[in-house]
Scaffold this motif. Sequence first.
Motif, PDB file in Angstrom:
ATOM      1  N   PRO A  22      47.937  42.192  42.310  1.00 51.12           N
ATOM      2  CA  PRO A  22      46.774  41.972  43.195  1.00 51.12           C
ATOM      3  C   PRO A  22      46.698  42.995  44.317  1.00 51.12           C
ATOM      4  O   PRO A  22      45.609  43.490  44.643  1.00 51.12           O
ATOM      5  CB  PRO A  22      47.020  40.561  43.741  1.00 51.12           C
ATOM      6  CG  PRO A  22      47.893  39.906  42.729  1.00 51.12           C
ATOM      7  CD  PRO A  22      48.779  40.992  42.205  1.00 51.12           C
ATOM      8  N   LEU A  23      47.847  43.327  44.899  1.00 50.76           N
ATOM      9  CA  LEU A  23      47.871  44.313  45.984  1.00 50.76           C
ATOM     10  C   LEU A  23      47.492  45.696  45.478  1.00 50.76           C
ATOM     11  O   LEU A  23      46.711  46.421  46.118  1.00 50.76           O
ATOM     12  CB  LEU A  23      49.268  44.333  46.605  1.00 50.76           C
ATOM     13  CG  LEU A  23      49.514  45.312  47.755  1.00 50.76           C
ATOM     14  CD1 LEU A  23      48.572  45.037  48.908  1.00 50.76           C
ATOM     15  CD2 LEU A  23      50.964  45.217  48.224  1.00 50.76           C
ATOM     16  N   ILE A  81      45.639  46.402  42.899  1.00 51.18           N
ATOM     17  CA  ILE A  81      44.225  46.410  42.537  1.00 51.18           C
ATOM     18  C   ILE A  81      43.356  46.648  43.776  1.00 51.18           C
ATOM     19  O   ILE A  81      42.428  47.466  43.761  1.00 51.18           O
ATOM     20  CB  ILE A  81      43.844  45.085  41.844  1.00 51.18           C
ATOM     21  CG1 ILE A  81      44.479  45.019  40.451  1.00 51.18           C
ATOM     22  CG2 ILE A  81      42.325  44.932  41.744  1.00 51.18           C
ATOM     23  CD1 ILE A  81      44.306  43.678  39.770  1.00 51.18           C
ATOM     24  N   VAL A  82      43.661  45.960  44.864  1.00 49.17           N
ATOM     25  CA  VAL A  82      42.848  46.095  46.080  1.00 49.17           C
ATOM     26  C   VAL A  82      42.988  47.490  46.674  1.00 49.17           C
ATOM     27  O   VAL A  82      41.983  48.149  47.001  1.00 49.17           O
ATOM     28  CB  VAL A  82      43.244  45.014  47.101  1.00 49.17           C
ATOM     29  CG1 VAL A  82      42.551  45.262  48.441  1.00 49.17           C
ATOM     30  CG2 VAL A  82      42.881  43.628  46.584  1.00 49.17           C
ATOM     31  N   THR A 101      36.680  43.889  42.168  1.00 48.77           N
ATOM     32  CA  THR A 101      38.060  44.068  42.630  1.00 48.77           C
ATOM     33  C   THR A 101      38.643  42.749  43.117  1.00 48.77           C
ATOM     34  O   THR A 101      39.772  42.377  42.752  1.00 48.77           O
ATOM     35  CB  THR A 101      38.105  45.104  43.761  1.00 48.77           C
ATOM     36  OG1 THR A 101      37.695  46.383  43.248  1.00 48.77           O
ATOM     37  CG2 THR A 101      39.505  45.207  44.354  1.00 48.77           C
ATOM     38  N   ALA A 139      41.610  40.808  41.320  1.00 49.85           N
ATOM     39  CA  ALA A 139      42.869  40.551  42.032  1.00 49.85           C
ATOM     40  C   ALA A 139      43.229  39.071  41.967  1.00 49.85           C
ATOM     41  O   ALA A 139      44.402  38.707  41.769  1.00 49.85           O
ATOM     42  CB  ALA A 139      42.753  41.023  43.483  1.00 49.85           C
ATOM     43  N   SER A 188      44.531  38.388  38.415  1.00 49.82           N
ATOM     44  CA  SER A 188      45.910  38.845  38.199  1.00 49.82           C
ATOM     45  C   SER A 188      46.896  37.956  38.935  1.00 49.82           C
ATOM     46  O   SER A 188      48.015  37.713  38.451  1.00 49.82           O
ATOM     47  CB  SER A 188      46.052  40.296  38.653  1.00 49.82           C
ATOM     48  OG  SER A 188      45.894  40.416  40.052  1.00 49.82           O
ATOM     49  N   LEU A 189      46.492  37.453  40.106  1.00 51.05           N
ATOM     50  CA  LEU A 189      47.375  36.557  40.864  1.00 51.05           C
ATOM     51  C   LEU A 189      47.579  35.246  40.103  1.00 51.05           C
ATOM     52  O   LEU A 189      48.718  34.754  40.001  1.00 51.05           O
ATOM     53  CB  LEU A 189      46.759  36.305  42.239  1.00 51.05           C
ATOM     54  CG  LEU A 189      47.605  35.543  43.269  1.00 51.05           C
ATOM     55  CD1 LEU A 189      47.211  35.981  44.679  1.00 51.05           C
ATOM     56  CD2 LEU A 189      47.407  34.031  43.163  1.00 51.05           C
ATOM     57  N   TRP A 220      47.891  35.401  49.790  1.00 50.79           N
ATOM     58  CA  TRP A 220      47.085  36.402  49.083  1.00 50.79           C
ATOM     59  C   TRP A 220      45.806  35.770  48.527  1.00 50.79           C
ATOM     60  O   TRP A 220      44.715  36.339  48.664  1.00 50.79           O
ATOM     61  CB  TRP A 220      47.895  37.019  47.947  1.00 50.79           C
ATOM     62  CG  TRP A 220      48.845  38.087  48.394  1.00 50.79           C
ATOM     63  CD1 TRP A 220      49.057  38.509  49.673  1.00 50.79           C
ATOM     64  CD2 TRP A 220      49.703  38.879  47.570  1.00 50.79           C
ATOM     65  NE1 TRP A 220      50.009  39.508  49.698  1.00 50.79           N
ATOM     66  CE2 TRP A 220      50.405  39.747  48.412  1.00 50.79           C
ATOM     67  CE3 TRP A 220      49.942  38.923  46.201  1.00 50.79           C
ATOM     68  CZ2 TRP A 220      51.337  40.664  47.930  1.00 50.79           C
ATOM     69  CZ3 TRP A 220      50.871  39.824  45.711  1.00 50.79           C
ATOM     70  CH2 TRP A 220      51.569  40.697  46.560  1.00 50.79           C
ATOM     71  N   LEU A 259      41.978  36.752  49.614  1.00 50.74           N
ATOM     72  CA  LEU A 259      41.025  37.245  48.622  1.00 50.74           C
ATOM     73  C   LEU A 259      39.746  36.405  48.591  1.00 50.74           C
ATOM     74  O   LEU A 259      38.633  36.948  48.536  1.00 50.74           O
ATOM     75  CB  LEU A 259      41.677  37.284  47.237  1.00 50.74           C
ATOM     76  CG  LEU A 259      42.766  38.355  47.057  1.00 50.74           C
ATOM     77  CD1 LEU A 259      43.517  38.150  45.747  1.00 50.74           C
ATOM     78  CD2 LEU A 259      42.161  39.756  47.111  1.00 50.74           C
ATOM     79  N   GLY A 298      43.693  45.135  51.986  1.00 56.57           N
ATOM     80  CA  GLY A 298      44.976  45.535  51.402  1.00 56.57           C
ATOM     81  C   GLY A 298      46.090  45.551  52.429  1.00 56.57           C
ATOM     82  O   GLY A 298      47.228  45.146  52.138  1.00 56.57           O
TER      83      GLY A 298
END
Length: 525
Positions: free
Chosen positions: A23-24, A26-27, A57, A61, A64-65, A95, A99, A155
């Motif tokens: 996730p990080l 991606i951002v 995005t 993210a 994915s998280l 996170w 987001l 981010g």
Amino acid sequence: MNLLVAQAQQIEAPEIHYGAIAPLLIVLGAACVSVLLEALLPKHQRWAVQLVLTLVTLVGAVGSLILYATSERPEQGVATLAGAIAVDSPSLFLWATLLVLGFGSVLLIADRSVEPGGAFVAQAAIRPGTVQDRAQATKTGMQTEVFPLTLFALGGMMTFVASNDLLTMFIALEVLSLPLYLLCGLARRRRLLSQEAAVKYFLLGAFASAFFLYGVALLYGYAGSVKLSAIATAAGGTDRSDTLLFAGFGLLVVGLLFKAAVGPFHSWTPDVYQGAPTPITAFMAACTKVAAFGGILRVLTVAFENTQWEWRGVLYGVAVVSMVIGAILGLTQTDVKRMIAYSSVAHAGFLLIGSIALTPEGDNPGVSATMFYLLAYGFTTIAAFGIVSLVRNSDGEATHLSQWAGLAKRSPIVAATFTFLLLALAGIPLTSGFIGKFVVFSAAIDAGLTPLVVIALVASAVAAFFYLRVIVLMYFSDPAPDGPTVTVPGAFTTIAITLGAVVTLVLGLWPTFVLDWAGTGSFLS
């Protein structure tokens, strides 16, 4: 030569757990791509492409998280990038919070219907009040530089809450702060006020960063490392002077409390909230608060839990000061945005209560309560600032309280929604604000902080007065003939306000799932 070769062979590249930090990555990766698009795309294509990239995005993210959290995540968490980033249960919750709150903030930022051309100017360097300044205020093209800046700030916030050492935390602090300094000065209307807010935020932010960095230096001198776990080990027993430890802790916490807008380190808050473009104010009020208290929770529970009896009294006093400042000075405000700013100072005091609610057995009941409070407060605040952006006159937003008189007669739906959000901020039952305060105060009582909870209840009662004052003004006053109008919101602002109001209601009625998730796992130490 052979010695150098041997040393090079012994150096191993740090292991990187790409699934954990996806996730990080991606951002931050999308932020870099966004900068390139800003430079390469024709101007008329930028808004659509940048908006789609930003929203995709954030959704990617979150996806994915969720994939990592439900499949390959180790129960105790994982430290990656040479131990600089700790991906544990609190990190994942924070996170996800950042987001989803960032998604709502981006919707407000992208709206071009409430303010034709968006809330941002093309050239911040033009002197306010000049012919050029008035000309650019009439342009209808959306300035898209805000999208990469927002992604970089987001981010930095995600890195900040997952930082496992103080040096990484400092770098993340600067990454999240520098874009915000710039974004605060880009208001299309009230340019002088906006630029003044940006300068104040930058100067005081730099001052706070210096405190933070000096505290890091002293703690390195004490522990011989900037890792939070190493500081905790050293604090548990060492022959070094405790002066370095507590002086470093004090300076470090000053920097963190500034970013969290905790009184008496709040002096930037009302001016910046008032002067910044309202979508950026919403972004700061929600996401920066999450990042700052995420960092505070990690530092207190991982590095300094063993010394809590030495620092708890100090933060006890800070929480009281913050609640008193927010509640009393909020009563004197005549501007809606400044009123919400002082409200945030009072809420920061409530959040600090949860942050210091550590029991002697080592359990941390305040961590999950504070994280739930951050999520609830963030959604309510974004929706509230979305409402503020709708009440307008010929000069832009009508934020003076006198201009809100009789608003319910002009727009019953907007007035009813804002009333519900104000009641949530006041902590009235059936709202997320009530549940947030209840779980934080319960954790504090369990940790032996009952007198602090009593003070918090009194402060909540005082703060409720200035929320109710706005409600009375909207419903029981006659609107002025030349009063402001309520702009019909565009799709993006409507979605952001609706999302914030619905989450505020849902978390007030069915908070169990989020509370259970927030209470799963602990910080990796």
